[in-house]
Design an enzyme around this catalytic site. Sequence first.
Site, PDB file in Angstrom:
ATOM      1  N   HIS A  18       1.238  -1.072   0.173  1.00 41.48           N
ATOM      2  CA  HIS A  18      -0.407   0.183   0.088  1.00 41.48           C
ATOM      3  C   HIS A  18       0.829   0.722   0.207  1.00 41.48           C
ATOM      4  CE1 HIS A  18      -3.476  -2.534   1.844  1.00 41.48           C
ATOM      5  NE2 HIS A  18      -3.678  -2.857   1.159  1.00 41.48           N
ATOM      6  N   THR A  19       0.347   2.003  -0.116  1.00 38.42           N
ATOM      7  CA  THR A  19       1.113   3.847  -0.517  1.00 38.42           C
ATOM      8  C   THR A  19       1.686   3.706   0.789  1.00 38.42           C
ATOM      9  OG1 THR A  19      -0.590   4.383  -1.608  1.00 38.42           O
ATOM     10  CG2 THR A  19       0.842   5.630  -0.412  1.00 38.42           C
ATOM     11  N   GLN A  20       2.408   3.483   1.289  1.00 37.81           N
ATOM     12  CA  GLN A  20       3.129   4.067   3.129  1.00 37.81           C
ATOM     13  C   GLN A  20       4.110   5.479   3.257  1.00 37.81           C
ATOM     14  OE1 GLN A  20       2.393   1.628   5.214  1.00 37.81           O
ATOM     15  NE2 GLN A  20       1.945   0.150   4.105  1.00 37.81           N
ATOM     16  N   GLN A  21       4.116   5.992   1.697  1.00 35.61           N
ATOM     17  CA  GLN A  21       4.460   6.808   2.555  1.00 35.61           C
ATOM     18  C   GLN A  21       4.402   8.458   0.358  1.00 35.61           C
ATOM     19  OE1 GLN A  21       7.463   4.908   0.617  1.00 35.61           O
ATOM     20  NE2 GLN A  21       9.156   5.564   1.327  1.00 35.61           N
ATOM     21  N   ASN A 123      -4.176   1.420   3.936  1.00 32.59           N
ATOM     22  CA  ASN A 123      -4.257   2.473   2.587  1.00 32.59           C
ATOM     23  C   ASN A 123      -4.783   3.663   2.471  1.00 32.59           C
ATOM     24  OD1 ASN A 123      -4.139   1.232  -1.290  1.00 32.59           O
ATOM     25  ND2 ASN A 123      -3.093   2.340  -0.170  1.00 32.59           N
TER      26      ASN A 123
END
Lengths: 253, 234
Positions: A18-21, A123
Site C-alpha cells: 500500500h501507499t506507505q509514503q 491504504n
Amino acid sequence: MFDPFSEEGKDTRNPIRHTQQPVIVSSSVLGVVYKDGVMLASDTLASYGSGLSRFRDIERLKPVGEYTVVGASGDNSDFQYITHTLEGVTTEEYDWDDGHKLGPKNVFEYLHRLMYGRRNKMNPLWNSLVVGGLKKGEKYVFLIGSIKFVRFLGYIDLKGTTYQSEAIATGFGSYLAIPLLRKATENGRYKTLSEQDAKKLLEDCLRVLWYRDATANNKIQVATINEQGVSVSAPYKLDTEWGFAEHIRGYGA
Amino acid sequence: MPYDPHPNHEGFLNSVGSPIQHRFNPHTDNGGTTLAIAGKDFCLVAGDTRQSEGYSINTRYAPKVHELSNGSVLATSGMYADSVNLVLNIETRLEWYKHKHNKTMSATASAQMLMTVLYQKRFFPYYVFNILGGVDEKGEGCVFSYDPVGCYRRETYQAHGSSAALIQPFLDNQCGAKHQNIKEELLTLDQAMKITKDAFASATERDIYTGDYLEIFVIKKSGVTKHKFDLKKD
C-alpha cells in the site's frame, strides 16, 4: 477444509503493498470565506520528496461541478486518482438528469467517505483536501453566532479528519498562514472582507510561504467561488523582493 | 521466480538487518473534553468544541456532543473522524430498531448497544472515549462511561478526554462528596450547571486542547435542551 495457516497460493515474497509514503508532493493550500463567497489559493509546485523541485506547473485547484472547488496538498498521484474519481461522480450525477446538482456539501461528504474508507483499509490517499464552495439556497450550520451560513469551506485529510472553518490552511500554511487568515476572518470579520482584500490576503500568505517554506513556489493560482459561479485563475507569478537578503549576513552573501 | 520490487540488497536493510518499514498510523487524537452528571430527574452532558491536531487548532467549532434520535446524548472525545462514523453507526441502528419494534430505543438499551458496537471493532477500535447520558425507564438520570473497546459502567458523574485528569478529581469532590464528611447526594440541575461551567473554565486555563466554546445538553423526561457558553480562545 479451510486452513488458516496454509502457505498455498500465498506469495510471501510479494505481499500487497500500500501507499506507505507520498512520492511527488505539493505544499500548502489556503482557503478563506469572504463577503461574497469563498476563495482558495495554492502554488503550482510539486516536489520529489522535500529537496527536489520536480514539476513547476501542477494545477491543484480543481473545479467539481458548478459550485465547488477542491484544493489538494500531499501526494500528486493520489490527487489525480481523486480527481478522476470525482469526474466519474459528476458524470454519473449528470446522467441521472434529475435536476439535482452536486453542491460543495455533497462533494465534501463524498470525499470524507472516500478518505475515511481508504484509511480503514490501511491504504490511505495521502492528501489534505480543502473543499470550498457556495450553492445558492443551501444553508450550512457552521459557526456559533452565524448559524445560517451560505458559504462552505471544509477540510479533509488522509485519516478522514474533517472540519469546517472560516479560514483553513494545509501543510506549512497551518503554521505560517493561519494566524494571518484568522486575523482577517475571525469574529465575523469575513462578512466585511471584500474580494480584492481576500485575494490580497491569500497572496500575502503565499508570499510568506514562498519566503519560508522550502517546498513552496512563487507561481500561484487563486480560485473564487461566488454567486456568479466558479473561476480558477491561470497560474501567475507573485511579486517577491529579495533585495534585503544582501544586507543580512549568512542570507545571501 | 516472481518479480520482487524490493530485493534485499543493502539499501533496503537497516542496521538490524530487517527491511525498513514505515507503517501508516490510522489513529489520531483531536483532543477535547467531555463530562456528564446524573441527577434525580435529569442528566447533564457537556463538551467543549475545539478540534486540535498536534499543536494546531483545526477549528474552534466542531461539536463532539451529539443529541441522538432516541432522546439520549452521546459525548465523544478522542479521534474526531472515528466519532463522526460511530455516531452515524449508532443513528443507523436506532432508526432500524424503530422500524423493527415501532418504538424508540431506551437509554439503557442504547447503552448496551453502544458497548457491542465498540467491541465489534475490538482489534481496530473506534478511538473514541464515550459518555452516554439519558433518562432511564424510572425517569432517573443515567450516565454510562466507556473505553474505546466497549468496557462500560453506569456512573453518576464522569469526565473524559484531554482534561479528564483535571476534572475527574474535582467531580469526585463536588459530586461524589469525596474527602468531605458529608453524605453523597445527587446534585440539583442548578448545582450541576455551575460545577460544569467552573470545571470547563478551569480546564481551559491549563489544557491547550480544551477551549473555545462549551455546549451543555440537559436531558429530562420531557426532552433535551441545549445551552452554549464561551470559553477562552487562547
